[in-house]
Write a protein that holds these residues in place. Structure first.
Motif, PDB file in Angstrom:
ATOM      1  N   ASN A 124      38.384   2.200  32.795  1.00  0.00           N
ATOM      2  CA  ASN A 124      37.966   3.051  31.686  1.00  0.00           C
ATOM      3  C   ASN A 124      36.998   4.144  32.123  1.00  0.00           C
ATOM      4  OD1 ASN A 124      39.057   1.985  28.899  1.00  0.00           O
ATOM      5  ND2 ASN A 124      38.706   0.205  30.205  1.00  0.00           N
ATOM      6  N   GLY A 125      36.221   3.886  33.165  1.00  0.00           N
ATOM      7  CA  GLY A 125      35.411   4.961  33.720  1.00  0.00           C
ATOM      8  C   GLY A 125      36.280   6.070  34.284  1.00  0.00           C
ATOM      9  N   ALA A 126      37.352   5.663  34.987  1.00  0.00           N
ATOM     10  CA  ALA A 126      38.285   6.653  35.526  1.00  0.00           C
ATOM     11  C   ALA A 126      39.000   7.416  34.413  1.00  0.00           C
ATOM     12  CB  ALA A 126      39.296   5.959  36.436  1.00  0.00           C
ATOM     13  N   LEU A 127      39.339   6.718  33.343  1.00  0.00           N
ATOM     14  CA  LEU A 127      40.016   7.375  32.227  1.00  0.00           C
ATOM     15  C   LEU A 127      39.113   8.409  31.558  1.00  0.00           C
ATOM     16  CD1 LEU A 127      41.876   4.369  30.561  1.00  0.00           C
ATOM     17  CD2 LEU A 127      42.871   6.208  31.920  1.00  0.00           C
ATOM     18  N   ALA A 128      37.841   8.095  31.404  1.00  0.00           N
ATOM     19  CA  ALA A 128      36.907   9.050  30.799  1.00  0.00           C
ATOM     20  C   ALA A 128      36.821  10.322  31.641  1.00  0.00           C
ATOM     21  CB  ALA A 128      35.529   8.411  30.655  1.00  0.00           C
ATOM     22  N   ILE A 129      36.753  10.148  32.970  1.00  0.00           N
ATOM     23  CA  ILE A 129      36.696  11.314  33.860  1.00  0.00           C
ATOM     24  C   ILE A 129      38.001  12.100  33.785  1.00  0.00           C
ATOM     25  CG2 ILE A 129      36.537  12.020  36.279  1.00  0.00           C
ATOM     26  CD1 ILE A 129      34.716   9.562  36.717  1.00  0.00           C
ATOM     27  N   ALA A 130      39.123  11.386  33.763  1.00  0.00           N
ATOM     28  CA  ALA A 130      40.423  12.056  33.690  1.00  0.00           C
ATOM     29  C   ALA A 130      40.566  12.859  32.401  1.00  0.00           C
ATOM     30  CB  ALA A 130      41.548  11.029  33.799  1.00  0.00           C
ATOM     31  N   GLN A 131      40.081  12.303  31.282  1.00  0.00           N
ATOM     32  CA  GLN A 131      40.200  13.030  30.020  1.00  0.00           C
ATOM     33  C   GLN A 131      39.355  14.298  30.022  1.00  0.00           C
ATOM     34  OE1 GLN A 131      40.855  10.926  26.363  1.00  0.00           O
ATOM     35  NE2 GLN A 131      39.156  11.976  25.387  1.00  0.00           N
ATOM     36  N   LEU A 132      38.187  14.240  30.616  1.00  0.00           N
ATOM     37  CA  LEU A 132      37.366  15.439  30.739  1.00  0.00           C
ATOM     38  C   LEU A 132      38.093  16.512  31.551  1.00  0.00           C
ATOM     39  CD1 LEU A 132      33.874  13.812  31.436  1.00  0.00           C
ATOM     40  CD2 LEU A 132      34.640  14.879  29.308  1.00  0.00           C
ATOM     41  N   SER A 133      38.846  16.075  32.562  1.00  0.00           N
ATOM     42  CA  SER A 133      39.584  17.025  33.388  1.00  0.00           C
ATOM     43  C   SER A 133      40.795  17.595  32.663  1.00  0.00           C
ATOM     44  CB  SER A 133      40.041  16.336  34.690  1.00  0.00           C
ATOM     45  OG  SER A 133      38.941  15.823  35.409  1.00  0.00           O
ATOM     46  N   LEU A 134      41.418  16.790  31.804  1.00  0.00           N
ATOM     47  CA  LEU A 134      42.610  17.238  31.089  1.00  0.00           C
ATOM     48  C   LEU A 134      42.297  18.106  29.875  1.00  0.00           C
ATOM     49  CD1 LEU A 134      44.824  14.009  31.114  1.00  0.00           C
ATOM     50  CD2 LEU A 134      45.297  16.156  32.296  1.00  0.00           C
ATOM     51  N   ALA A 135      41.064  18.077  29.406  1.00  0.00           N
ATOM     52  CA  ALA A 135      40.716  18.802  28.180  1.00  0.00           C
ATOM     53  C   ALA A 135      41.102  20.285  28.229  1.00  0.00           C
ATOM     54  CB  ALA A 135      39.226  18.638  27.881  1.00  0.00           C
ATOM     55  N   PRO A 136      40.776  21.038  29.301  1.00  0.00           N
ATOM     56  CA  PRO A 136      41.171  22.464  29.320  1.00  0.00           C
ATOM     57  C   PRO A 136      42.686  22.660  29.309  1.00  0.00           C
ATOM     58  CG  PRO A 136      39.525  21.981  31.010  1.00  0.00           C
ATOM     59  CD  PRO A 136      39.996  20.668  30.494  1.00  0.00           C
ATOM     60  N   LEU A 137      43.424  21.764  29.973  1.00  0.00           N
ATOM     61  CA  LEU A 137      44.881  21.891  29.995  1.00  0.00           C
ATOM     62  C   LEU A 137      45.470  21.663  28.604  1.00  0.00           C
ATOM     63  CD1 LEU A 137      45.657  19.932  33.300  1.00  0.00           C
ATOM     64  CD2 LEU A 137      45.437  22.407  32.986  1.00  0.00           C
ATOM     65  N   ALA A 138      44.917  20.692  27.871  1.00  0.00           N
ATOM     66  CA  ALA A 138      45.390  20.445  26.511  1.00  0.00           C
ATOM     67  C   ALA A 138      45.116  21.642  25.608  1.00  0.00           C
ATOM     68  CB  ALA A 138      44.727  19.186  25.948  1.00  0.00           C
ATOM     69  N   SER A 139      43.950  22.245  25.753  1.00  0.00           N
ATOM     70  CA  SER A 139      43.623  23.436  24.957  1.00  0.00           C
ATOM     71  C   SER A 139      44.620  24.558  25.216  1.00  0.00           C
ATOM     72  CB  SER A 139      42.210  23.917  25.295  1.00  0.00           C
ATOM     73  OG  SER A 139      41.247  22.971  24.910  1.00  0.00           O
ATOM     74  N   ALA A 140      44.983  24.730  26.502  1.00  0.00           N
ATOM     75  CA  ALA A 140      45.916  25.802  26.856  1.00  0.00           C
ATOM     76  C   ALA A 140      47.323  25.507  26.331  1.00  0.00           C
ATOM     77  CB  ALA A 140      45.946  25.976  28.372  1.00  0.00           C
ATOM     78  N   TYR A 141      47.756  24.229  26.423  1.00  0.00           N
ATOM     79  CA  TYR A 141      49.102  23.886  25.967  1.00  0.00           C
ATOM     80  C   TYR A 141      49.264  24.129  24.469  1.00  0.00           C
ATOM     81  CZ  TYR A 141      53.187  21.073  24.770  1.00  0.00           C
ATOM     82  OH  TYR A 141      54.388  20.657  24.270  1.00  0.00           O
TER      83      TYR A 141
END
Length: 517
Positions: A124-141
């Motif tokens: 879950n620590g890794a998932l939290a970091i991954a979601q922070l990284s994916l946030a800009p990509l989701a905004s763009a999509y």
């Protein structure tokens, strides 16, 4: 993120060596061998606490939810649905499959409990970091900058998961759901209060972000306290291969469940405006209330019960058929009644600004019986030690539904509703062909279990529709006040006349009496 359950067992005793913690088989004698009568009593108790708490918790949440829906705009729910695609994808990796692996084992050691906690923290620590990284990509999509901001805040949800999943696993082994019930109800009250307060305060879409964080935080704190599961985590995962492999297979199944459950929002989110997507997802919310809120707790109890019946495959088959019959007695009138009263129901509960959801609700309600039956398969096949069946079924559903949604999205929310109706019967047929032999059930047994409530519910919907068309012009709430009692009377009368054995079986289950096989 899956709902968690509510039970309590004694905390695992510290082990100096390979001491094990067998699943308690009796509420009176923890660790005693399970007798059939004792198991039946435990299942009934578990169903009462799990389903009862789910009903109370959902009633609290729904009161707030429907009030919040009337305050917020459809676009708010559209934006939230865009975030949910990412959250649901991450949730399938959050370790609940590992927790299920712990439940499925006959015996567990203190070391395995600590290893599971360590795995959950790392994941879950890794998932939290991954979601922070994916946030800009989701905004763009989605072409919506606020989606990225919402996802960054929602990463906090993963911090609560280890404190829910570990006690969930330990408590489920005991099939004592009392303490989890208290946690669920308390968390629901806290979350509902946060949601309603946020909506009234004018927080808009952020209301939908804050409420789940409150829900999972309170639930995690209470679950951990109830199970006394705050152990020191172990990050030495040697010897945890069995749990990890089982959890991996379960995660693979959840991957395909994600693809089929979120493909529509992922596809529509790119094509629809936030307003239109909000109309579609709110229609889904209304039609999936039963299958998403009431069936999962039943499946959780069923999985624990089936796992205890592994020595008697025939018992699993009989229990599965009985479970299908009991669920569909309630599900069929709900869905057919929803289809028949969609317009007055939407106008009464949600208000005129949600009028566009009514025709979509009518279509989606016709597909939900197939979905409800489909989701009942997995606990039985998993408990038989065949989680790969659920994975293959999920892959089939992901393919069929994605193709249907890619075609249906061209015609807006209505096209998506038609896609559900076209795809789900085919998906169910393939899943049944693959799963029923593993469970030890014949297709005709399922048909017989579903036939009576299905025919009664269809007759009810037809009569309610005729009555609705014959009514003089009335406000929506008065129409609903007339149609609901009519539908209830028709369904009850039909079942009483043509399905008396089924009704007697249901009454026997409620009264905790033996039922004839």
């Amino acid at each position: 993120m899956p709902d968690t359950m509510d039970t309590a067992i004694p905390a695992p005793t510290p082990a100096n060596g390979p001491e094990t913690v067998p699943p308690p088989a009796s509420a009176d004698v923890p660790g005693a061998p399970a007798e059939p009568a004792s198991l039946a009593g435990q299942v009934r108790s578990a169903l009462i606490w799990r389903s009862g708490s789910q009903i109370v918790a959902q009633m609290v949440q729904w009161c707030a939810t429907f009030l919040v829906i009337r305050i917020l705009a459809p676009a708010d729910y559209g934006l939230f649905a865009m975030c949910q695609v990412i959250l649901t994808f991450m949730a399938m990796l959050n370790g609940y499959g590992l927790a299920s692996g712990l439940i499925q084992q006959k015996e567990i050691s203190q070391r395995e409990v600590r290893q599971l906690f360590g795995m959950l923290i790392v994941l879950n620590g890794a998932l939290a970091i991954a979601q922070l990284s994916l946030a800009p990509l989701a905004s763009a999509y989605y072409r919506q900058p606020i989606v990225g901001d919402m996802l960054r805040v929602q990463a906090l949800l993963y911090l609560t998961t280890p404190f829910i999943a570990l006690p969930y696993a330990l408590l489920s082994r005991a099939m004592d759901f009392r303490h989890q019930a208290k946690a669920n109800i308390t968390a629901s009250i806290a979350s509902a209060s946060a949601a309603l307060g946020g909506a009234l305060y004018g927080l808009g879409v952020w209301t939908l972000v804050i409420a789940p964080i409150v829900l999972f935080s309170v639930r995690g704190a209470m679950m951990t306290w109830s199970a006394r599961s705050l152990v020191w985590p172990s990050f030495n995962f040697r010897g945890a291969g069995t749990i990890a492999r089982y959890g991996g297979v379960m995660a693979a199944g959840q991957l395909f469940w994600f693809l089929q459950s979120q493909a529509d929002v992922f596809i529509a989110g790119r094509s629809f405006s936030p307003h239109t997507l909000g109309i579609y997802t709110t229609s889904l919310f209304l039609t999936q209330i039963f299958v998403s809120k009431f069936v999962p707790p039943l499946n959780e109890v069923a999985f624990s019960a089936y796992a205890r019946m592994q020595a008697d495959p025939d018992a699993i088959g009989r229990a599965f058929v009985k479970g299908v019959r009991m669920v569909m007695i309630v599900a069929m009138p709900f869905y057919m009644g929803l289809a028949a009263t969609a317009e007055p129901l939407v106008l009464t509960v949600l208000g005129d600004k949600w009028r566009e959801t009514a025709p979509v609700v009518q279509l989606l309600a016709l597909a939900m019986p197939f979905m409800t039956l489909q989701v009942l398969f997995t606990p039985a096949s998993d408990a038989r030690g065949r989680p790969g069946i659920g994975v293959r079924n999920g892959a089939t559903g992901a393919l069929i539904l994605t193709i249907a949604f890619l075609v249906g999205v061209r015609w807006g929310p209505t096209g998506m509703g038609i896609a559900w109706i076209a795809a789900y019967p085919l998906y169910l047929a393939i899943s049944a062909w693959r799963t029923l032999p593993v469970i030890g059930v014949r297709a005709r047994e399922i048909v017989r279990a579903v036939a009576s409530p299905a025919v009664a519910a269809i007759a009810m919907a037809a009569i309610v529709t005729l009555v609705d068309r014959s009514l003089p012009p009335l406000d929506a709430h008065w129409r609903l006040a007339v149609l609901v009692p009519v539908g209830a009377a028709v369904y009850a009368s039909w079942m009483g006349l043509f399905a008396r054995p089924t009704i007697r079986e249901l009454i026997a289950v409620v009264r905790k009496q033996p039922t004839p096989e």
